[in-house]
Design a protein around this motif. Structure first.
Motif, PDB file in Angstrom:
ATOM      1  N   ILE A 252     -19.195  -7.895  -8.585  1.00 18.61           N
ATOM      2  CA  ILE A 252     -17.619  -7.638  -8.661  1.00 18.61           C
ATOM      3  C   ILE A 252     -18.391  -6.414  -7.554  1.00 18.61           C
ATOM      4  CG2 ILE A 252     -16.099  -6.260  -9.606  1.00 18.61           C
ATOM      5  CD1 ILE A 252     -15.735  -8.869 -10.557  1.00 18.61           C
ATOM      6  N   THR A 253     -17.191  -5.938  -6.623  1.00 18.77           N
ATOM      7  CA  THR A 253     -17.211  -5.143  -5.333  1.00 18.77           C
ATOM      8  C   THR A 253     -15.921  -4.527  -6.059  1.00 18.77           C
ATOM      9  OG1 THR A 253     -18.698  -6.927  -3.760  1.00 18.77           O
ATOM     10  CG2 THR A 253     -16.451  -4.909  -3.360  1.00 18.77           C
ATOM     11  N   VAL A 254     -15.676  -2.970  -6.105  1.00 13.21           N
ATOM     12  CA  VAL A 254     -14.361  -2.148  -5.744  1.00 13.21           C
ATOM     13  C   VAL A 254     -14.407  -2.150  -5.061  1.00 13.21           C
ATOM     14  CG1 VAL A 254     -13.870  -0.144  -7.053  1.00 13.21           C
ATOM     15  CG2 VAL A 254     -15.362  -1.777  -8.356  1.00 13.21           C
ATOM     16  N   ASN A 255     -12.571  -2.437  -3.874  1.00 16.11           N
ATOM     17  CA  ASN A 255     -12.807  -2.434  -2.540  1.00 16.11           C
ATOM     18  C   ASN A 255     -12.497  -0.539  -2.524  1.00 16.11           C
ATOM     19  OD1 ASN A 255     -12.393  -4.821  -2.709  1.00 16.11           O
ATOM     20  ND2 ASN A 255     -10.613  -5.376  -1.843  1.00 16.11           N
ATOM     21  N   THR A 256     -12.057  -0.501  -0.878  1.00 18.30           N
ATOM     22  CA  THR A 256     -11.745   1.047  -0.572  1.00 18.30           C
ATOM     23  C   THR A 256     -10.970   1.059  -0.973  1.00 18.30           C
ATOM     24  OG1 THR A 256     -14.077   0.417   0.818  1.00 18.30           O
ATOM     25  CG2 THR A 256     -12.300   2.548   1.115  1.00 18.30           C
ATOM     26  N   GLY A 257     -10.737   2.174  -0.942  1.00 21.17           N
ATOM     27  CA  GLY A 257      -8.815   2.761  -1.059  1.00 21.17           C
ATOM     28  C   GLY A 257      -8.374   2.877   0.347  1.00 21.17           C
ATOM     29  N   PHE A 258      -6.894   2.517   0.396  1.00 22.15           N
ATOM     30  CA  PHE A 258      -6.277   2.758   1.722  1.00 22.15           C
ATOM     31  C   PHE A 258      -6.182   3.889   2.604  1.00 22.15           C
ATOM     32  CE2 PHE A 258      -2.532   2.321   4.929  1.00 22.15           C
ATOM     33  CZ  PHE A 258      -2.827   1.913   4.832  1.00 22.15           C
ATOM     34  N   ALA A 259      -6.253   3.876   4.092  1.00 22.26           N
ATOM     35  CA  ALA A 259      -6.026   5.104   4.221  1.00 22.26           C
ATOM     36  C   ALA A 259      -5.611   5.278   5.872  1.00 22.26           C
ATOM     37  CB  ALA A 259      -7.162   6.225   4.880  1.00 22.26           C
ATOM     38  N   GLY A 260      -4.181   6.294   5.826  1.00 25.14           N
ATOM     39  CA  GLY A 260      -3.509   5.892   7.108  1.00 25.14           C
ATOM     40  C   GLY A 260      -2.021   6.591   7.193  1.00 25.14           C
ATOM     41  N   THR A 261      -1.581   6.748   7.841  1.00 25.51           N
ATOM     42  CA  THR A 261       0.030   7.313   7.923  1.00 25.51           C
ATOM     43  C   THR A 261       1.658   6.494   7.376  1.00 25.51           C
ATOM     44  OG1 THR A 261       0.554   7.340  10.253  1.00 25.51           O
ATOM     45  CG2 THR A 261      -0.579   9.300   9.157  1.00 25.51           C
ATOM     46  N   ALA A 262       2.597   6.938   6.981  1.00 25.33           N
ATOM     47  CA  ALA A 262       3.290   6.490   6.687  1.00 25.33           C
ATOM     48  C   ALA A 262       4.247   7.306   6.214  1.00 25.33           C
ATOM     49  CB  ALA A 262       2.873   5.493   4.838  1.00 25.33           C
ATOM     50  N   THR A 263       5.751   7.142   6.243  1.00 22.40           N
ATOM     51  CA  THR A 263       6.774   7.931   5.615  1.00 22.40           C
ATOM     52  C   THR A 263       8.003   6.870   4.500  1.00 22.40           C
ATOM     53  OG1 THR A 263       8.286   6.465   7.473  1.00 22.40           O
ATOM     54  CG2 THR A 263       7.225   8.292   8.305  1.00 22.40           C
ATOM     55  N   ILE A 264       8.642   7.653   3.845  1.00 25.89           N
ATOM     56  CA  ILE A 264       9.073   6.672   2.886  1.00 25.89           C
ATOM     57  C   ILE A 264      10.743   7.229   2.926  1.00 25.89           C
ATOM     58  CG2 ILE A 264       9.853   6.506   0.089  1.00 25.89           C
ATOM     59  CD1 ILE A 264       6.904   7.004  -0.224  1.00 25.89           C
ATOM     60  N   SER A 265      11.609   6.504   3.108  1.00 18.69           N
ATOM     61  CA  SER A 265      13.530   6.637   3.029  1.00 18.69           C
ATOM     62  C   SER A 265      13.897   5.064   2.959  1.00 18.69           C
ATOM     63  CB  SER A 265      14.257   7.059   4.606  1.00 18.69           C
ATOM     64  OG  SER A 265      13.485   5.961   5.633  1.00 18.69           O
ATOM     65  N   ASP A 266      15.259   5.305   3.440  1.00 20.48           N
ATOM     66  CA  ASP A 266      16.237   4.725   3.213  1.00 20.48           C
ATOM     67  C   ASP A 266      15.816   3.061   4.499  1.00 20.48           C
ATOM     68  OD1 ASP A 266      17.457   5.537   4.762  1.00 20.48           O
ATOM     69  OD2 ASP A 266      19.545   5.367   3.620  1.00 20.48           O
ATOM     70  N   GLY A 267      15.278   3.374   5.077  1.00 22.58           N
ATOM     71  CA  GLY A 267      14.861   2.618   6.707  1.00 22.58           C
ATOM     72  C   GLY A 267      15.469   3.314   7.043  1.00 22.58           C
ATOM     73  N   SER A 268      16.489   4.772   7.360  1.00 21.40           N
ATOM     74  CA  SER A 268      16.732   5.529   8.431  1.00 21.40           C
ATOM     75  C   SER A 268      16.631   6.906   8.250  1.00 21.40           C
ATOM     76  CB  SER A 268      18.454   4.622   8.098  1.00 21.40           C
ATOM     77  OG  SER A 268      19.171   5.261   7.484  1.00 21.40           O
ATOM     78  N   VAL A 269      17.402   7.567   7.570  1.00 19.60           N
ATOM     79  CA  VAL A 269      17.165   9.017   7.580  1.00 19.60           C
ATOM     80  C   VAL A 269      17.700   9.427   5.999  1.00 19.60           C
ATOM     81  CG1 VAL A 269      17.842   8.886   9.242  1.00 19.60           C
ATOM     82  CG2 VAL A 269      19.538   9.503   8.190  1.00 19.60           C
ATOM     83  N   SER A 270      17.741   8.367   4.751  1.00 17.75           N
ATOM     84  CA  SER A 270      18.117   8.736   3.960  1.00 17.75           C
ATOM     85  C   SER A 270      16.980   8.739   3.102  1.00 17.75           C
ATOM     86  CB  SER A 270      19.046   8.785   3.343  1.00 17.75           C
ATOM     87  OG  SER A 270      20.369   9.276   4.168  1.00 17.75           O
ATOM     88  N   ALA A 271      17.153   9.461   1.321  1.00 15.79           N
ATOM     89  CA  ALA A 271      16.247   8.927   0.433  1.00 15.79           C
ATOM     90  C   ALA A 271      16.115   7.363  -0.149  1.00 15.79           C
ATOM     91  CB  ALA A 271      16.339   9.558  -0.994  1.00 15.79           C
ATOM     92  N   GLY A 272      15.097   7.234  -0.252  1.00 16.37           N
ATOM     93  CA  GLY A 272      15.255   5.506  -0.513  1.00 16.37           C
ATOM     94  C   GLY A 272      13.935   5.206  -0.838  1.00 16.37           C
ATOM     95  N   THR A 273      13.261   4.169  -0.963  1.00 10.87           N
ATOM     96  CA  THR A 273      12.260   2.858  -1.284  1.00 10.87           C
ATOM     97  C   THR A 273      11.401   2.814  -0.410  1.00 10.87           C
ATOM     98  OG1 THR A 273      13.126   1.301  -1.900  1.00 10.87           O
ATOM     99  CG2 THR A 273      13.026   3.102  -4.054  1.00 10.87           C
ATOM    100  N   VAL A 274      12.105   2.889   1.021  1.00  6.85           N
ATOM    101  CA  VAL A 274      11.133   1.560   2.451  1.00  6.85           C
ATOM    102  C   VAL A 274      10.348   2.793   1.963  1.00  6.85           C
ATOM    103  CG1 VAL A 274      11.769   0.953   4.045  1.00  6.85           C
ATOM    104  CG2 VAL A 274      12.908   0.617   2.623  1.00  6.85           C
ATOM    105  N   LEU A 275       8.776   2.356   1.951  1.00 10.85           N
ATOM    106  CA  LEU A 275       7.393   2.965   2.620  1.00 10.85           C
ATOM    107  C   LEU A 275       7.021   2.003   4.118  1.00 10.85           C
ATOM    108  CD1 LEU A 275       4.988   4.408   2.500  1.00 10.85           C
ATOM    109  CD2 LEU A 275       3.461   2.434   0.604  1.00 10.85           C
ATOM    110  N   ASN A 276       7.261   3.257   5.193  1.00  6.26           N
ATOM    111  CA  ASN A 276       6.475   2.071   6.811  1.00  6.26           C
ATOM    112  C   ASN A 276       5.261   2.931   7.290  1.00  6.26           C
ATOM    113  OD1 ASN A 276       6.894   1.583   8.573  1.00  6.26           O
ATOM    114  ND2 ASN A 276       8.678   3.236   9.974  1.00  6.26           N
ATOM    115  N   VAL A 277       4.329   1.820   6.999  1.00  7.82           N
ATOM    116  CA  VAL A 277       3.009   2.479   7.111  1.00  7.82           C
ATOM    117  C   VAL A 277       2.806   2.159   8.757  1.00  7.82           C
ATOM    118  CG1 VAL A 277       0.520   1.848   7.038  1.00  7.82           C
ATOM    119  CG2 VAL A 277       2.003   1.720   4.957  1.00  7.82           C
ATOM    120  N   LEU A 278       2.515   3.361   9.481  1.00  8.10           N
ATOM    121  CA  LEU A 278       1.969   3.793  10.607  1.00  8.10           C
ATOM    122  C   LEU A 278       1.134   3.631  11.534  1.00  8.10           C
ATOM    123  CD1 LEU A 278       4.711   6.711  10.749  1.00  8.10           C
ATOM    124  CD2 LEU A 278       5.643   4.542  11.402  1.00  8.10           C
TER     125      LEU A 278
END
Length: 347
Positions: A252-278
């Motif tokens: 069994i292999t336990v995978n490496t966790g993810f590392a990167g940068t992202a934002t979370i909004s509604d896809g524009s300028v307000s609060a939401g549940t869209v995770l945009n991994v940059l």
């Protein structure tokens, strides 16, 4: 003789010799208003109490004669609507927020005493077709509760009760790849990438029953219940509950966790549940992955893929946030063995 009124629609029935010189006005009103209401009329009924009768009058426009009735208002609790004891088809829409409407037939017009025991409940936001009858004990019934032949739903289907299948063939589940996984707790599907049936427990997708691992499933063996297959990599975090034991065939292999940068909004300028991994520097993202970062609500998980397929792109997450500036996104992949539990890897 005098004018009488039809029991079902309360339309004026002019007796011979009655309404001399004015009967045409009554006839025009019957046809242009009262019959039109019964066939295609629409009325909004404001609900102001927990038990309310549809207004029923003779020979004049009213609520109970309408073909379509939309229930509106703020009653503050679930409520009952009483239709008059007559033969009539209705379409009811419950637009009262939160509360359930229950439609009954009254023992008398404009009354709120139930006739018989039948009733139709309409959750908030739902629309139903029903019919009432006056013969015997006045009652109400669903107009559609069975369909002969095939029935196709092109969109989503929500079933308020339990399902029962009388056929002898089978039920076809949604079919798709691992990257197409999407659903809420209790969702089941067939995974073509792993050649297995799987279910989503609200955090991770698990195989259902024996067989069907990443290798495509053991072949041969007829009906023998011999083999159980498991994946060879842990891609999202697991916790083994206290006082339980778990066993896995290794390695069994336990995978490496993810590392990167992202934002979370509604896809524009307000609060939401869209995770945009940059950006991405390590690891991959999966359905059920718990994401971490400054400002990210606790226990936020990925619930659906958007344009992302494990790396950069968009995803849907379980908690709303307004993180418009790129933050450091990380995930942890771990198997937590709670005190009192055991995990044995064989092989």
């Amino acid at each position: 003789m005098t004018t009488t009124y039809n029991n079902n629609l309360r339309i004026a029935e002019i007796a011979t010799g009655d309404q001399a010189g004015v009967w045409g006005t009554t006839t025009n009103y019957n046809l242009a208003t009262l019959l039109t209401e019964a066939i295609s009329g629409f009325s909004q009924v404001s609900v102001t109490s927990s038990a309310q009768a549809l207004v029923s009058t003779d020979g004049t426009s009213d609520q109970a004669r309408q073909a379509v009735i939309e229930l509106i208002g703020t009653p503050g609790s679930n409520f009952f609507i009483y239709a008059p004891p007559a033969n009539k088809i209705y379409i009811f829409k419950n637009s009262v927020t939160t509360y359930t409407a229950t439609i009954r037939v009254a023992t008398a017009r404009n009354g709120t005493t139930q006739s018989g025991a039948t009733e139709i409940s309409i959750p908030s936001g739902r629309t139903v077709i029903v019919y009432t009858k006056s013969s015997g004990t006045p009652s109400i019934y669903e107009a559609i509760n069975s369909i002969a032949g095939d029935f196709l739903v092109n969109g989503g289907l929500a079933v308020g009760g339990n399902g029962a299948f009388a056929g002898t063939g089978g039920v076809t589940l949604p079919v798709g790849t691992t990257l197409q996984q999407a659903g809420s707790q209790g969702t089941i599907r067939y995974n073509t990438t792993l050649s297995r049936f799987e279910g989503y427990n609200g955090t991770v997708w698990d195989g259902i029953g024996g067989g069907g691992g990443a290798g495509g499933g053991a072949t041969g063996g007829g009906q023998n219940q011999v083999f159980y297959e498991n994946d060879q990599a842990v891609t999202v975090s697991y916790t083994i509950p206290a006082s339980t034991n778990a066993m896995t065939a290794g390695p069994i292999t336990v995978n490496t966790g993810f590392a990167g940068t992202a934002t979370i909004s509604d896809g524009s300028v307000s609060a939401g549940t869209v995770l945009n991994v940059l950006t991405r520097t390590a690891g991959k993202l999966y359905i059920g992955t718990i994401i971490e970062g400054t400002g990210v609500p606790a226990n936020t998980t990925i619930v659906a893929f958007g344009t992302g397929t494990g790396e950069t792109g968009t995803y849907t997450v379980s908690n709303s946030a307004s993180l418009l500036t790129a933050f450091a996104l990380t995930t942890t992949v771990a198997v937590t063995i709670t005190s009192g539990s055991n995990w044995v890897v064989v092989g």
